[in-house]
Design a protein around this motif. Structure first.
Motif, PDB file in Angstrom:
ATOM      1  N   GLU A  49       0.751  -1.225   0.164  1.00 35.06           N
ATOM      2  CA  GLU A  49       0.000   0.063  -0.106  1.00 35.06           C
ATOM      3  C   GLU A  49       0.817   1.270   0.025  1.00 35.06           C
ATOM      4  O   GLU A  49       0.475   2.394  -0.854  1.00 35.06           O
ATOM      5  N   GLU A  72       2.669   1.461  -3.600  1.00 32.48           N
ATOM      6  CA  GLU A  72       1.621   1.026  -4.768  1.00 32.48           C
ATOM      7  C   GLU A  72       1.814   1.813  -6.045  1.00 32.48           C
ATOM      8  O   GLU A  72       1.628   1.489  -7.273  1.00 32.48           O
ATOM      9  N   ASP A  73       1.954   3.163  -5.334  1.00 33.70           N
ATOM     10  CA  ASP A  73       1.638   4.149  -6.612  1.00 33.70           C
ATOM     11  C   ASP A  73       2.853   4.130  -7.503  1.00 33.70           C
ATOM     12  O   ASP A  73       2.887   4.933  -8.537  1.00 33.70           O
ATOM     13  N   GLN A 132       4.228   0.553 -12.293  1.00 29.16           N
ATOM     14  CA  GLN A 132       3.873   1.260 -13.468  1.00 29.16           C
ATOM     15  C   GLN A 132       2.713   0.412 -13.997  1.00 29.16           C
ATOM     16  O   GLN A 132       2.887  -0.992 -14.076  1.00 29.16           O
ATOM     17  N   PRO A 157       5.102   6.554 -13.120  1.00 33.57           N
ATOM     18  CA  PRO A 157       5.932   7.003 -12.124  1.00 33.57           C
ATOM     19  C   PRO A 157       7.250   7.589 -12.338  1.00 33.57           C
ATOM     20  O   PRO A 157       8.014   7.088 -12.961  1.00 33.57           O
ATOM     21  N   LYS A 198      -2.208   9.894   0.473  1.00 32.71           N
ATOM     22  CA  LYS A 198      -3.027   9.300  -0.459  1.00 32.71           C
ATOM     23  C   LYS A 198      -4.361   9.895  -0.233  1.00 32.71           C
ATOM     24  O   LYS A 198      -5.291  10.228  -1.219  1.00 32.71           O
ATOM     25  N   SER A 221      -6.529  12.518  -3.612  1.00 28.87           N
ATOM     26  CA  SER A 221      -7.598  11.804  -4.102  1.00 28.87           C
ATOM     27  C   SER A 221      -8.823  12.567  -4.620  1.00 28.87           C
ATOM     28  O   SER A 221      -9.108  13.607  -4.226  1.00 28.87           O
ATOM     29  N   LYS A 225      -7.249   9.404  -7.713  1.00 23.73           N
ATOM     30  CA  LYS A 225      -6.046   9.363  -8.475  1.00 23.73           C
ATOM     31  C   LYS A 225      -6.722   9.034  -9.854  1.00 23.73           C
ATOM     32  O   LYS A 225      -7.554   8.338  -9.667  1.00 23.73           O
ATOM     33  N   PRO A 226      -6.011   9.815 -10.872  1.00 24.48           N
ATOM     34  CA  PRO A 226      -5.022  10.931 -10.687  1.00 24.48           C
ATOM     35  C   PRO A 226      -5.619  12.249 -10.660  1.00 24.48           C
ATOM     36  O   PRO A 226      -6.616  12.468 -11.138  1.00 24.48           O
ATOM     37  N   LEU A 238       6.141  10.030  -4.588  1.00 23.53           N
ATOM     38  CA  LEU A 238       4.905   9.583  -4.186  1.00 23.53           C
ATOM     39  C   LEU A 238       3.698  10.378  -4.419  1.00 23.53           C
ATOM     40  O   LEU A 238       2.586  10.090  -5.309  1.00 23.53           O
ATOM     41  N   ALA A 294       3.423  10.825  -8.252  1.00 19.83           N
ATOM     42  CA  ALA A 294       2.848   9.887  -8.864  1.00 19.83           C
ATOM     43  C   ALA A 294       1.263   9.692  -8.860  1.00 19.83           C
ATOM     44  O   ALA A 294       0.660   8.915  -9.631  1.00 19.83           O
ATOM     45  N   ARG A 295       0.711  10.439  -8.051  1.00 28.08           N
ATOM     46  CA  ARG A 295      -0.741  10.432  -8.026  1.00 28.08           C
ATOM     47  C   ARG A 295      -1.510  11.612  -8.930  1.00 28.08           C
ATOM     48  O   ARG A 295      -2.589  11.907  -8.676  1.00 28.08           O
TER      49      ARG A 295
END
Length: 442
Positions: free
Chosen positions: A67, A70-71, A74, A83, A187, A191, A193-194, A227, A230-231
């Motif tokens: 968790e 996880e972002d 790919q 990412p 996260k 939210s 995502k994306p 991270l 990546a979102r």
């Protein structure tokens, strides 16, 4: 419907084509088999559909382990940028059994409430507390495994021999697990995502949580920012805001972090542009090329604007090289021959039999219009204007012949008008149609 879960493993990518209800049932059945290589392989094949449908997955310690990071996995396919700091799923799959063994079954049972689920009566607060305890155990286990690899242990199981990227992945996972709780808060802020655009509440959240990380785990701050990036729909949009963000660092540390992340962003854009160059010899999907070009230009502009603070000539040159690659992409894969191909598809139209060719022609027309938004930036305004004017003039002549002069099938004329609309917009297409119907000449 197949009821034997193991029989599903032989279907592979065929599982991508079944309806959504059955797909959810398939995922549930696969999870009943357990965590072994064949199931992992099947899930890797259907991962694009998993990302799209997002079926409920069985809570497991391995999923909880993943968790926080996880972002950084790919997703296969799609146009979304990868990412900035990709993690290898293969490394995680090899790492988890070792982590599980290091922690031990007794200690895992002590945090079983972290998984929640119908068989677990833990409340939200208790579940969160147990999750934090699990991540702490996992972080210590990964750090211990990483340390042991330096003496040669686990090197073969993890594929580390002569593979520094895998070693880096394990080190990154260990660091991210030490900030798992701040990452969970991040996260929630970013939210769903994306995230397409960063608003004040997003930026305030990143800054507040980032200060917490900088105080407690400064060595993990860069990974925290990666991270966050990546979102986002485009990771580079965070770069400009980062310079003005107060993360509680010294000015020299902030500048170093900014330059480090700038280099990572530019490297990703370079990687995407190299992918464009390597694909240029194959069959051209003009709309895919146009979409990628627009995305790359947006990333270039965001990065260039953000990097005005750095005054780094090396980065400037790299961005210029990428711009030239995108210029060539649009020129060769969107503009070259587009007008002739569109006109040929319309003039040789055989109703009911040329659907694929017409779809391709419409794709080309849309690609021309899409690239009009970036033509100035790429120095292609004149070339794009020439192609679109030539295409519009030729299509107008075809439409006039069919609709006003009665030469050929009227459907060809209406198809030509449709192409003009896709290339030049509805106003232009309506004006041409009105002139034709009035018998005028443009």
């Amino acid at each position: 419907m197949i009821t034997d879960p193991k029989a599903l493993l032989s279907l592979g990518t065929k599982l991508l084509d079944i309806d959504e209800a059955r797909f959810r049932q398939v995922v549930d059945l696969l999870q009943q088999i357990g965590d072994h290589p064949e199931v992992q392989h099947t899930f890797s094949l259907i991962r694009p559909r998993l990302a799209e449908v997002r079926p409920k997955r069985r809570a497991t310690f391995k999923r909880l382990f993943c968790e926080p990071f996880e972002d950084l996995f790919q997703l296969p396919g799609g146009n979304q940028p990868a990412p900035l700091n990709k993690l290898d799923r293969g490394v995680v799959n090899a790492l988890w059994p070792l982590v599980e063994g290091q922690i031990g079954k007794e200690r895992l049972r002590s945090v079983d409430a972290a998984l929640g689920g119908p068989g677990n009566a833990a409340g939200g607060a208790q579940q969160a507390e147990k999750a934090r305890a699990f991540w702490s155990m996992a972080a210590a286990a990964v750090a211990d495994i990483r340390e042991q690899t330096e003496t040669g242990r686990f090197a073969d199981e993890l594929g580390l021999r002569l593979n520094p990227d895998r070693a880096r992945t394990i080190e990154d996972i260990a660091r991210i697990l030490t900030i798992a709780q701040p990452v969970a808060e991040l996260k929630a802020v970013l939210s769903p995502k994306p995230v397409q655009k960063l608003h004040k509440d997003h930026l305030d959240g990143i800054q507040a949580i980032g200060r917490q990380v900088a105080r407690g785990r400064p060595e993990a701050l860069k990974l925290f920012i990666l991270l966050a990036a990546a979102r986002l729909s485009d990771p580079s949009i965070l770069l400009g805001s980062l310079w003005d963000m107060d993360l509680g660092q010294k000015s020299s540390d902030r500048a170093a972090l900014f330059l480090d992340l700038s280099g990572t962003v530019v490297a990703q854009i370079e990687e995407r542009s190299r992918g464009v160059a390597s694909a240029s010899g194959g069959t051209v999907d003009r709309m895919a090329a146009a979409t990628l070009a627009v995305d790359l230009v947006a990333s270039l502009e965001a990065t260039r604007n953000a990097m005005e603070h750095s005054r780094n000539k090396d980065f400037d040159q790299r961005l210029k090289t990428i711009r030239n690659s995108v210029h060539e992409l649009v020129r060769t894969q969107v503009l070259d021959g587009a007008d002739a191909e569109i006109l040929s598809a319309v003039e040789t139209l055989v109703p009911g039999t040329d659907t694929a060719r017409m779809a391709q022609a419409e794709n080309q027309a849309r690609a021309l219009r899409k690239c009009s938004t970036i033509a100035d930036t790429l120095g292609l305004r004149g070339e794009l204007k020439s192609v679109t004017q030539q295409a519009t003039a030729s299509l107008t002549g075809t439409a006039r012949q069919s609709l006003a002069d009665g030469v050929g099938d009227a459907r060809t004329g209406y198809t030509a008008i449709r192409m003009i609309e896709l290339i030049a917009g509805p106003a232009e297409a309506n004006q041409i149609m009105d002139d034709i119907l009035r018998g005028g000449r443009r």
